[in-house]
Design a protein around this motif. Sequence first.
Motif, PDB file in Angstrom:
ATOM      1  N   ALA A   2      -1.034  -6.140  -8.172  1.00 15.62           N
ATOM      2  CA  ALA A   2      -0.710  -4.734  -7.963  1.00 15.62           C
ATOM      3  C   ALA A   2      -1.805  -3.851  -8.536  1.00 15.62           C
ATOM      4  O   ALA A   2      -2.553  -4.251  -9.417  1.00 15.62           O
ATOM      5  N   THR A   3      -1.875  -2.642  -8.036  1.00 14.22           N
ATOM      6  CA  THR A   3      -2.773  -1.634  -8.584  1.00 14.22           C
ATOM      7  C   THR A   3      -1.919  -0.569  -9.232  1.00 14.22           C
ATOM      8  O   THR A   3      -1.024  -0.019  -8.590  1.00 14.22           O
ATOM      9  N   THR A   5      -0.841   2.880 -10.277  1.00 16.97           N
ATOM     10  CA  THR A   5      -1.205   4.174  -9.718  1.00 16.97           C
ATOM     11  C   THR A   5      -0.457   5.335 -10.343  1.00 16.97           C
ATOM     12  O   THR A   5      -0.808   6.471 -10.113  1.00 16.97           O
ATOM     13  N   GLU A  52       4.642   3.484 -11.106  1.00 13.63           N
ATOM     14  CA  GLU A  52       4.333   3.295  -9.686  1.00 13.63           C
ATOM     15  C   GLU A  52       3.162   2.337  -9.553  1.00 13.63           C
ATOM     16  O   GLU A  52       2.172   2.474 -10.283  1.00 13.63           O
ATOM     17  N   ASP A  54       0.865  -0.129  -6.429  1.00 13.40           N
ATOM     18  CA  ASP A  54       0.649  -0.646  -5.083  1.00 13.40           C
ATOM     19  C   ASP A  54       0.703  -2.154  -5.234  1.00 13.40           C
ATOM     20  O   ASP A  54      -0.123  -2.738  -5.944  1.00 13.40           O
ATOM     21  N   GLU A  99       7.287   4.344  -0.186  1.00  3.79           N
ATOM     22  CA  GLU A  99       6.777   4.616   1.155  1.00  3.79           C
ATOM     23  C   GLU A  99       7.382   3.594   2.100  1.00  3.79           C
ATOM     24  O   GLU A  99       7.907   2.573   1.652  1.00  3.79           O
ATOM     25  N   LEU A 107       0.580  -4.521   1.635  1.00  2.00           N
ATOM     26  CA  LEU A 107       0.713  -3.797   0.374  1.00  2.00           C
ATOM     27  C   LEU A 107       1.692  -2.656   0.557  1.00  2.00           C
ATOM     28  O   LEU A 107       1.767  -2.067   1.642  1.00  2.00           O
ATOM     29  N   ARG A 109       3.565   0.741  -1.871  1.00  2.00           N
ATOM     30  CA  ARG A 109       3.733   1.452  -3.150  1.00  2.00           C
ATOM     31  C   ARG A 109       5.207   1.374  -3.540  1.00  2.00           C
ATOM     32  O   ARG A 109       6.088   1.752  -2.769  1.00  2.00           O
TER      33      ARG A 109
END
Length: 120
Positions: A2-3, A5, A52, A54, A99, A107, A109
């Motif tokens: 995951a990124t 954010t 949060e 991604d 989303e 991917l 979010r």
Amino acid sequence: MATNTGATGDRVVYTAGADISSGDIVAVDGILYVALVDIANGATGTLATNIEVDAPKVSAAVIAAGETVIWDASAGAFDDNAATPATGDISGAAARALEAGVNTQTLIRVKLTGVQGTVA
């Protein structure tokens, strides 16, 4: 992987039982976290929830924005809440999609809520 954010989230110090890479989703007692650093097996590092990220999504899953999502432990990805959880999967309020996610998308979010989900 995951990124991160969102905001910094709620953090905990975690002792890894296996190597963990920064950005990996980590389940602890039904709560989903993201690793903020690489953590070697047996070492300690920081995890965050109420954040949060991604994150990986099961490519065939169709997910609506706002939907709670299932952490598919074997796939290492989020699935839609219509999927049947298998052993080790986490469902319920542990994460929700921020989303929409369509077929073939890999991917999505999500918000890791910090709420304990149901472990199958």
